[in-house]
Every structure is written in C-alpha cells, then in structure tokens.
Design an enzyme around this catalytic site. Structure first.
Site, PDB file in Angstrom:
ATOM      1  N   ARG A  46      11.426   4.286  -9.143  1.00 13.11           N
ATOM      2  CA  ARG A  46      10.402   4.114  -8.102  1.00 13.11           C
ATOM      3  C   ARG A  46      10.143   5.438  -7.393  1.00 13.11           C
ATOM      4  O   ARG A  46       9.003   5.807  -7.123  1.00 13.11           O
ATOM      5  CB  ARG A  46      10.824   3.032  -7.097  1.00 13.11           C
ATOM      6  CG  ARG A  46      10.899   1.634  -7.688  1.00 13.11           C
ATOM      7  CD  ARG A  46      10.983   0.577  -6.604  1.00 13.11           C
ATOM      8  NE  ARG A  46      12.165   0.683  -5.756  1.00 13.11           N
ATOM      9  CZ  ARG A  46      13.323   0.091  -5.997  1.00 13.11           C
ATOM     10  NH1 ARG A  46      13.475  -0.647  -7.096  1.00 13.11           N
ATOM     11  NH2 ARG A  46      14.344   0.215  -5.163  1.00 13.11           N
ATOM     12  N   LYS A 121      -0.226  -0.456   8.903  1.00 11.74           N
ATOM     13  CA  LYS A 121      -1.095  -1.433   8.239  1.00 11.74           C
ATOM     14  C   LYS A 121      -0.462  -2.817   8.253  1.00 11.74           C
ATOM     15  O   LYS A 121       0.754  -2.958   8.108  1.00 11.74           O
ATOM     16  CB  LYS A 121      -1.359  -1.010   6.794  1.00 11.74           C
ATOM     17  CG  LYS A 121      -2.496  -1.795   6.140  1.00 11.74           C
ATOM     18  CD  LYS A 121      -2.388  -1.818   4.627  1.00 11.74           C
ATOM     19  CE  LYS A 121      -1.364  -2.839   4.180  1.00 11.74           C
ATOM     20  NZ  LYS A 121      -1.394  -3.100   2.720  1.00 11.74           N
ATOM     21  N   GLU A 162      -6.188  -5.299   8.085  1.00 14.21           N
ATOM     22  CA  GLU A 162      -6.553  -5.690   6.724  1.00 14.21           C
ATOM     23  C   GLU A 162      -6.626  -7.212   6.559  1.00 14.21           C
ATOM     24  O   GLU A 162      -5.636  -7.858   6.225  1.00 14.21           O
ATOM     25  CB  GLU A 162      -5.558  -5.120   5.701  1.00 14.21           C
ATOM     26  CG  GLU A 162      -5.902  -5.489   4.268  1.00 14.21           C
ATOM     27  CD  GLU A 162      -4.937  -4.922   3.232  1.00 14.21           C
ATOM     28  OE1 GLU A 162      -5.198  -5.111   2.032  1.00 14.21           O
ATOM     29  OE2 GLU A 162      -3.926  -4.307   3.615  1.00 14.21           O
ATOM     30  N   LYS A 204      -9.761  -2.563   7.109  1.00 16.22           N
ATOM     31  CA  LYS A 204      -9.558  -2.520   5.654  1.00 16.22           C
ATOM     32  C   LYS A 204      -9.907  -3.894   5.071  1.00 16.22           C
ATOM     33  O   LYS A 204      -9.049  -4.735   4.865  1.00 16.22           O
ATOM     34  CB  LYS A 204      -8.120  -2.140   5.309  1.00 16.22           C
ATOM     35  CG  LYS A 204      -7.863  -2.074   3.795  1.00 16.22           C
ATOM     36  CD  LYS A 204      -6.489  -1.523   3.447  1.00 16.22           C
ATOM     37  CE  LYS A 204      -6.284  -1.545   1.934  1.00 16.22           C
ATOM     38  NZ  LYS A 204      -5.020  -0.902   1.513  1.00 16.22           N
TER      39      LYS A 204
END
Length: 326
Positions: A46, A121, A162, A204
């Site tokens: 990752r 976010k 979002e 978003k």
C-alpha cells in the site's frame, strides 16, 4: 476559526488548472484495488503504491491537494484527511446508509491539524432504489455533514462536503437529477442551520448521470447540462468551488463530463475534480505490482492529471488520450 485562512485554502484547492487527488481509500477498498492486479494488500505494498502517486514528477502542476486515509496521514502528509468512519446500514431503513464518525471528531480534527492537514472530507451515501431514498435518510446524512463541517471550521480546516447520490441502479438521468437536487437542498439547509461559512468549504457532489444499468445512457453534453442546471438551482455562489467525485465513471468519461461543463462558461463557482478511481485506474493497470513498471505507472498518472487539468479550462480533446502531456 480564521475565515480568511479557510477561504485562502479553499481557493488554492480549486486554483485554475488544478484538482484534488482522492487517495483516502479505506483498507478494504485499497485491498480490492490491489487484488484487481493480483497484488497482496500488505502495508508495504500500500505504501509503495501511494508513493508512486505522491512522487510523480510534475504532478504538482495539476494536483492542488491530496485527501488521505488515517494510515497514510501518519506516514506522510501536509494535505487533507478523510475523517468519517464509513457509511453503515441505517437502522429501520432497509437499503439505506448513514455515515458515522461524529463521536470524538473534535479531538481527531485537532490532532490532524497538528499533523499538518489543512482540509478534511466526509462522505454521505444516498442510494436510489424502490422507495428510496427516504426523507429521513437524506436529512440525517445532511445533518451529519453540517455538524462535521462546523467542527472542521472550528479547527481551522476546510471541510470538503461530499453527498454522493450513487449511480448504481436502473434509474434514469431524470431520477438522478431529482434525488441529487433534493439531497443538495437538504445539505445546504443544514449547513445554514449550523452557521457554516460557505466561503470556507468545498462541495464534492456526484454528476447527474443515468443509472449504470439504465438502458438509455445520457450523452456527455446531456450530463454536463443536467449537472450544471441542478447545481445552479441549489448551490449558492458563495461556495468557491465544486470538486466532482468520479463515482464509478471511467477515467475518460469523468474527464469528458468535466470538460463539457467548463466549456459552458458563465458559472458562479470553480468546477474542478476530486477523483480517486478516475485518476488511479490507469496507474494500477500500468504498475501491476512490479517495481520495473513504476516509471510507466507515474507516466500514466501524470497523463491522467494533465487531461483533467485541460478539462478545467474546457480544452480537453479525445486526441489527448494518446498524446504526451505538454
């Protein structure tokens, strides 16, 4: 809360020709992506994959910021952080989800700010189906988004809000428009109730699309016109920028739709991108988990970012798909 600082950060994130890389995949999501190229989802793999993205030479010309997952922000960051705990099944509402993570959020935001984050976010998920979404689901998610946004601004972090109306399903573009408009109305009502300063946020949203399984797929121009019409009905001009999610579109579709919207002109906000899969899919395909392919993978990422940078000005063309970034 320093409003001037928030406004400055928000404007920088949607600077002309630039957009945001969403690299905030949870461990489960990144595992699926790596599995698609037969690579085990170890911490080392990752890290290696994300390093390909973060160290691509010249990408900074097109990328204004990166949204990271908790694991990544503790490894390396000076950008943004996903702070929600994921969308979970909503009790008593079959097929609907509510995003969790408000408990302890104030403390976490303070820690992320100290680690260097400048924006955050939170994603809400709205599903279209038989009898859904319900008003309760839309309003509950809108309330959570607003509470998150208020806490972000208290901590001098720009909240990226979002609310995603999923494109999964057989619904028409008209139905997607209706639910997106209803969702955004609820979100901005809640933001107002929680005294969130709109000049210091970014939205978003999803684009207005035909459902993935809908037999009648909207054209690029139809998507662009419907999306802008929907946003103009609901999103105040005080919001400095709209950074679209790609939401299951192909990388080229996401670029084409953004380009068509920016070609329309006369918009009260900056229209930009905050893509995850639509920026990363070509990178995974080129990398295949092989260190010998790192250069090719970075070239693929740089090219995709360049194409979307052109779309910010409405100057993307299909010929650019096979051209080198200039």
């Amino acid at each position: 809360m320093k409003i001037e600082n928030l406004e400055t950060v928000a404007k920088k994130l949607v600077a002309p020709g630039k957009g945001i890389l969403a690299a905030d995949e949870s461990s489960g999501t990144i595992e699926k992506r790596l599995k698609s190229i037969n690579v085990p989802s170890s911490e080392e793999n990752r890290r290696m994959y994300r390093e390909i993205l973060f160290t691509t030479k010249g990408a900074g010309e097109f990328i204004s910021g990166v949204i990271l997952f908790d694991e990544t922000i503790r490894q390396k960051t000076r950008d943004g952080i996903k702070v929600d705990k994921g969308a979970k099944a909503m009790a008593n509402f079959a097929g609907e989800k509510i995003t969790e993570g408000l408990d302890g959020l104030r403390e976490r935001l303070g820690e992320y700010r100290q680690l260097g984050a400048r924006f955050a976010k939170w994603r809400a998920v709205i599903t279209i189906g038989d009898g859904i979404p319900t008003r309760a689901c839309i309003d509950s998610n809108a309330e959570a988004l607003a509470r998150y946004a208020a806490l972000c601004q208290e901590s001098d972090l720009v909240p990226i809000v979002e609310p995603e109306v999923l494109m999964d399903g057989t619904h028409t573009m008209e139905r997607h428009f209706q639910v997106t408009e209803e969702t955004l109305r609820s979100v901005f009502d809640s933001l107002a109730e929680h005294r969130v300063v709109l000049e210091g946020i970014l939205l978003k949203p999803n684009m207005v699309l035909s459902g993935k399984e809908c037999p009648q797929q909207a054209s690029v121009q139809e998507v662009a016109e419907a999306t802008v019409r929907c946003l103009k009905r609901v999103v105040p001009a005080a919001v400095p920028g709209i950074v679209f999610l790609s939401g299951g579109q192909t990388d080229q579709q996401a670029t084409e739709h953004l380009n068509a919207m920016n070609r329309m002109g006369d918009l009260p906000w900056q229209l930009s991108f905050s893509y995850g899969r639509a920026l990363q899919a070509p990178v995974l395909k080129a990398w295949k988990g092989d260190t010998a392919n790192v250069s090719a993978a970075q070239t693929a990422f740089h090219h995709r970012a360049w194409c979307n940078s052109k779309a910010r000005f409405g100057k993307y063309t299909e010929e650019m798909e096979t051209a080198k970034a200039a």
